[in-house]
Design a protein around this motif. Structure first.
Motif, PDB file in Angstrom:
ATOM      1  N   ILE A 176       0.846  -1.195   0.000  1.00  0.00           N
ATOM      2  CA  ILE A 176       0.000   0.000   0.000  1.00  0.00           C
ATOM      3  C   ILE A 176       0.881   1.245   0.000  1.00  0.00           C
ATOM      4  CG2 ILE A 176      -1.713   1.258   1.387  1.00  0.00           C
ATOM      5  CD1 ILE A 176      -2.962  -1.261   0.563  1.00  0.00           C
ATOM      6  N   TYR A 177       0.459   2.248  -0.737  1.00  0.00           N
ATOM      7  CA  TYR A 177       1.214   3.508  -0.826  1.00  0.00           C
ATOM      8  C   TYR A 177       0.420   4.631  -0.138  1.00  0.00           C
ATOM      9  CZ  TYR A 177       3.681   7.424  -2.933  1.00  0.00           C
ATOM     10  OH  TYR A 177       4.414   8.570  -3.130  1.00  0.00           O
ATOM     11  N   VAL A 178       1.043   5.319   0.805  1.00  0.00           N
ATOM     12  CA  VAL A 178       0.351   6.424   1.487  1.00  0.00           C
ATOM     13  C   VAL A 178       0.483   7.677   0.632  1.00  0.00           C
ATOM     14  CG1 VAL A 178       0.160   7.794   3.596  1.00  0.00           C
ATOM     15  CG2 VAL A 178       0.895   5.402   3.734  1.00  0.00           C
ATOM     16  N   GLU A 179      -0.648   8.144   0.136  1.00  0.00           N
ATOM     17  CA  GLU A 179      -0.671   9.293  -0.780  1.00  0.00           C
ATOM     18  C   GLU A 179      -0.648  10.598   0.015  1.00  0.00           C
ATOM     19  OE1 GLU A 179      -0.465   9.674  -3.994  1.00  0.00           O
ATOM     20  OE2 GLU A 179      -0.939  11.815  -3.908  1.00  0.00           O
ATOM     21  N   THR A 180       0.261  11.492  -0.359  1.00  0.00           N
ATOM     22  CA  THR A 180       0.356  12.753   0.390  1.00  0.00           C
ATOM     23  C   THR A 180      -0.015  13.976  -0.460  1.00  0.00           C
ATOM     24  OG1 THR A 180       2.711  12.704  -0.099  1.00  0.00           O
ATOM     25  CG2 THR A 180       2.066  11.975   2.094  1.00  0.00           C
ATOM     26  N   LYS A 181      -0.277  13.771  -1.766  1.00  0.00           N
ATOM     27  CA  LYS A 181      -0.624  14.929  -2.621  1.00  0.00           C
ATOM     28  C   LYS A 181      -2.133  14.970  -2.901  1.00  0.00           C
ATOM     29  CE  LYS A 181       3.870  15.018  -4.930  1.00  0.00           C
ATOM     30  NZ  LYS A 181       4.243  13.608  -4.723  1.00  0.00           N
ATOM     31  N   ASP A 182      -2.627  14.004  -3.637  1.00  0.00           N
ATOM     32  CA  ASP A 182      -4.076  13.980  -3.905  1.00  0.00           C
ATOM     33  C   ASP A 182      -4.828  13.664  -2.614  1.00  0.00           C
ATOM     34  OD1 ASP A 182      -3.437  14.346  -6.532  1.00  0.00           O
ATOM     35  OD2 ASP A 182      -4.176  12.426  -7.247  1.00  0.00           O
ATOM     36  N   VAL A 183      -6.067  14.158  -2.521  1.00  0.00           N
ATOM     37  CA  VAL A 183      -6.916  13.737  -1.399  1.00  0.00           C
ATOM     38  C   VAL A 183      -8.199  13.120  -1.957  1.00  0.00           C
ATOM     39  CG1 VAL A 183      -6.020  15.438   0.254  1.00  0.00           C
ATOM     40  CG2 VAL A 183      -8.026  15.996  -1.111  1.00  0.00           C
ATOM     41  N   ARG A 184      -8.764  12.198  -1.180  1.00  0.00           N
ATOM     42  CA  ARG A 184      -9.974  11.499  -1.632  1.00  0.00           C
ATOM     43  C   ARG A 184     -11.237  12.258  -1.247  1.00  0.00           C
ATOM     44  NH1 ARG A 184     -13.418   8.509   1.317  1.00  0.00           N
ATOM     45  NH2 ARG A 184     -14.757   7.066   0.156  1.00  0.00           N
ATOM     46  N   ALA A 185     -11.278  12.776  -0.019  1.00  0.00           N
ATOM     47  CA  ALA A 185     -12.516  13.393   0.470  1.00  0.00           C
ATOM     48  C   ALA A 185     -12.222  14.304   1.651  1.00  0.00           C
ATOM     49  CB  ALA A 185     -13.489  12.288   0.916  1.00  0.00           C
ATOM     50  N   VAL A 186     -13.124  15.215   1.894  1.00  0.00           N
ATOM     51  CA  VAL A 186     -13.027  16.055   3.105  1.00  0.00           C
ATOM     52  C   VAL A 186     -14.386  16.031   3.813  1.00  0.00           C
ATOM     53  CG1 VAL A 186     -11.224  17.653   2.319  1.00  0.00           C
ATOM     54  CG2 VAL A 186     -13.622  18.119   1.754  1.00  0.00           C
ATOM     55  N   LYS A 187     -14.359  16.339   5.102  1.00  0.00           N
ATOM     56  CA  LYS A 187     -15.620  16.390   5.853  1.00  0.00           C
ATOM     57  C   LYS A 187     -16.555  17.403   5.224  1.00  0.00           C
ATOM     58  CE  LYS A 187     -13.257  15.235   9.961  1.00  0.00           C
ATOM     59  NZ  LYS A 187     -12.426  15.813  10.980  1.00  0.00           N
ATOM     60  N   GLY A 188     -17.818  17.058   5.136  1.00  0.00           N
ATOM     61  CA  GLY A 188     -18.782  17.945   4.486  1.00  0.00           C
ATOM     62  C   GLY A 188     -18.954  17.577   3.022  1.00  0.00           C
ATOM     63  N   GLY A 189     -17.988  16.814   2.485  1.00  0.00           N
ATOM     64  CA  GLY A 189     -18.099  16.333   1.104  1.00  0.00           C
ATOM     65  C   GLY A 189     -18.901  15.042   1.060  1.00  0.00           C
ATOM     66  N   GLY A 196     -19.858   7.216  -7.185  1.00  0.00           N
ATOM     67  CA  GLY A 196     -18.759   7.001  -8.120  1.00  0.00           C
ATOM     68  C   GLY A 196     -17.651   8.038  -8.043  1.00  0.00           C
ATOM     69  N   GLY A 197     -18.030   9.315  -7.779  1.00  0.00           N
ATOM     70  CA  GLY A 197     -17.032  10.387  -7.760  1.00  0.00           C
ATOM     71  C   GLY A 197     -15.925  10.144  -6.754  1.00  0.00           C
ATOM     72  N   ASN A 198     -16.256   9.499  -5.622  1.00  0.00           N
ATOM     73  CA  ASN A 198     -15.226   9.204  -4.614  1.00  0.00           C
ATOM     74  C   ASN A 198     -14.164   8.282  -5.185  1.00  0.00           C
ATOM     75  OD1 ASN A 198     -16.461  10.700  -2.623  1.00  0.00           O
ATOM     76  ND2 ASN A 198     -17.575   8.959  -1.762  1.00  0.00           N
ATOM     77  N   TYR A 199     -14.590   7.413  -6.088  1.00  0.00           N
ATOM     78  CA  TYR A 199     -13.654   6.432  -6.659  1.00  0.00           C
ATOM     79  C   TYR A 199     -12.878   7.070  -7.811  1.00  0.00           C
ATOM     80  CZ  TYR A 199     -16.032   3.366  -3.498  1.00  0.00           C
ATOM     81  OH  TYR A 199     -16.519   2.814  -2.337  1.00  0.00           O
ATOM     82  N   ALA A 200     -13.561   7.935  -8.572  1.00  0.00           N
ATOM     83  CA  ALA A 200     -12.880   8.648  -9.670  1.00  0.00           C
ATOM     84  C   ALA A 200     -11.725   9.479  -9.107  1.00  0.00           C
ATOM     85  CB  ALA A 200     -13.877   9.534 -10.408  1.00  0.00           C
ATOM     86  N   ALA A 201     -11.952  10.068  -7.910  1.00  0.00           N
ATOM     87  CA  ALA A 201     -10.921  10.926  -7.306  1.00  0.00           C
ATOM     88  C   ALA A 201      -9.668  10.146  -6.943  1.00  0.00           C
ATOM     89  CB  ALA A 201     -11.492  11.605  -6.057  1.00  0.00           C
ATOM     90  N   THR A 202      -9.791   8.813  -6.813  1.00  0.00           N
ATOM     91  CA  THR A 202      -8.646   8.007  -6.377  1.00  0.00           C
ATOM     92  C   THR A 202      -7.845   7.415  -7.533  1.00  0.00           C
ATOM     93  OG1 THR A 202      -9.835   5.887  -6.310  1.00  0.00           O
ATOM     94  CG2 THR A 202      -9.995   7.290  -4.347  1.00  0.00           C
ATOM     95  N   LEU A 203      -8.365   7.545  -8.755  1.00  0.00           N
ATOM     96  CA  LEU A 203      -7.766   6.805  -9.873  1.00  0.00           C
ATOM     97  C   LEU A 203      -6.346   7.265 -10.193  1.00  0.00           C
ATOM     98  CD1 LEU A 203     -10.847   6.488 -12.256  1.00  0.00           C
ATOM     99  CD2 LEU A 203      -9.952   4.801 -10.654  1.00  0.00           C
ATOM    100  N   ARG A 204      -6.125   8.603 -10.179  1.00  0.00           N
ATOM    101  CA  ARG A 204      -4.818   9.105 -10.604  1.00  0.00           C
ATOM    102  C   ARG A 204      -3.697   8.580  -9.704  1.00  0.00           C
ATOM    103  NH1 ARG A 204      -3.381  15.412 -11.129  1.00  0.00           N
ATOM    104  NH2 ARG A 204      -3.720  15.357  -8.877  1.00  0.00           N
ATOM    105  N   ALA A 205      -3.873   8.716  -8.395  1.00  0.00           N
ATOM    106  CA  ALA A 205      -2.815   8.268  -7.480  1.00  0.00           C
ATOM    107  C   ALA A 205      -2.616   6.757  -7.605  1.00  0.00           C
ATOM    108  CB  ALA A 205      -3.168   8.656  -6.050  1.00  0.00           C
ATOM    109  N   GLY A 206      -3.731   6.025  -7.731  1.00  0.00           N
ATOM    110  CA  GLY A 206      -3.637   4.571  -7.854  1.00  0.00           C
ATOM    111  C   GLY A 206      -2.861   4.162  -9.090  1.00  0.00           C
TER     112      GLY A 206
END
Ligand code: COI
Length: 352
Positions: A176-189, A196-206
């Protein structure tokens, strides 16, 4: 509301149970139901699995108004079929619908739709060890309109896919790689919803770390970029000495059904389990780590890359507690051990 059935004229050839992988094959039928403003949800039906005909202007294509779920039907040794905590998926979709302004589906009808589809597709529930029929309920916005507002029409569908292990290495520990640049979600989001958007946000780092052998990315909180959240396709647990910890649900983490089940089992075993804030620097003294998810089940983590360091967990081997948890949880899911929690729901044979 009753569920009408139209059977497929020809049935597909089933894939070999030992070569299923994850999410590549789809069964002969699917469940569908429509929503129209003023009419509510209507026309619940089981029909042959087939492409959708949607307008290019359908709102899901433009503003990603959609929610989904994932659960499995398991083949027991006696040939029977059971579901695992479908009420949790139904309740979670209700929360996702509320966040995305999608009209919720009646809980009883939802469960009935799952059971009716699994019953019709009984022959698609595989019986090889560690295989199951993965069910993917989802709702998409179908109104043809490109002004930004909540859609006035929707399709609720459930498709079924016979699956083996989510990771190609089966229960072998993943990197597993701990990502420090992209973020997946924030509180209130929307991080606490299954959309689906939560998963789309993770594709680049993955994608960036896949070529270095990492199966997944471990997400940190979106503000401080230092507190552990989840692994996109899984929640995470760590053992630090005699403490077991998992990130507390604080609005940006998916409340996983497997996560909740692991917490209940570990507490039932009398262990010291905490849902709390976990600083990524704590990874340096972690004794065991595993991911939890419907697709991933219990997935041992053997190595974590954080801040330029490669942290080996339990010498890259599956830990004793991870194995014990895997054996017990999967034992309940496949009906190999008694279910002390009342989590399993049989799918009686009716239509075939
Ligand atoms: C599940 O575990 O059911 C999920 O929905 C995760 C998905 C990314 C496969």
């Amino acid at each position: 509301m009753s569920i009408a059935i139209t059977r497929a004229e020809t049935l597909k050839r089933k894939p070999d149970s030992d070569k299923l992988g994850f999410g590549q094959y789809f069964s002969d039928h699917m469940f569908l139901m429509n929503y129209d403003e003023g009419q509510g949800w209507h026309d619940a039906r089981l029909v042959p699995y087939a492409p959708f005909l949607l307008e290019p202007a359908a709102m899901v294509f433009h503003y990603a108004q959609e929610v989904f779920e994932g659960l499995k039907a398991y083949r027991r040794a006696d040939g029977g079929i059971q579901l695992f905590r479908p009420d949790m998926n139904i309740a979670r979709m209700r929360v996702s619908c509320e966040r995305l302004c999608i009209p919720p589906v009646d809980d009883a009808l939802y469960l009935e739709a799952i059971k009716a589809l699994v019953d019709l597709e009984r022959d698609w529930v595989p019986s090889e060890p560690d295989t199951s029929l993965y069910l993917r309920p989802f709702i998409i916005a179908t109104e043809p309109h490109i002004g930004v507002h909540a859609s006035k029409s929707y399709i609720f569908a459930i498709i079924a896919s016979p699956v083996g292990a989510y990771y190609s290495g089966g229960i072998n520990p993943v990197k597993i790689y701990v990502e420090t640049k992209d973020v997946r979600a924030v509180k209130g989001g929307m991080g606490h919803t299954k959309t689906g958007g939560n998963y789309a946000a993770t594709l680049r780092a993955g994608k960036q770390v896949e070529k270095f052998g990492f199966s997944q990315v471990l997400w940190l909180d979106g503000i401080h970029r230092k507190y552990i959240e989840e692994v996109g396709a899984m929640n995470v647990f760590f053992r630090f000495g005699d403490e077991i910890a998992t990130p507390a649900l604080q609005g940006s983490i998916l409340p996983g059904v497997t996560r909740d089940s692991c917490l209940a089992i570990l507490r039932d075993w009398g262990l010291n389990v905490n849902e709390r804030v976990i600083d990524a620097v704590e990874l340096n003294h972690c004794d065991e780590a595993w991911g939890t998810g419907t697709a991933a089940v219990i997935s041992p983590i053997g190595e974590i890359s954080y801040d330029g360091r490669q942290i080996s967990i339990n010498n890259g081997q599956i830990g004793n507690l991870t194995q014990k948890l895997y054996d017990f949880l999967t034992g309940i899911q496949w009906g190999r051990v008694p279910d002390p929690f009342g989590w399993t729901v049989p799918v009686e044979q009716r239509t075939n």
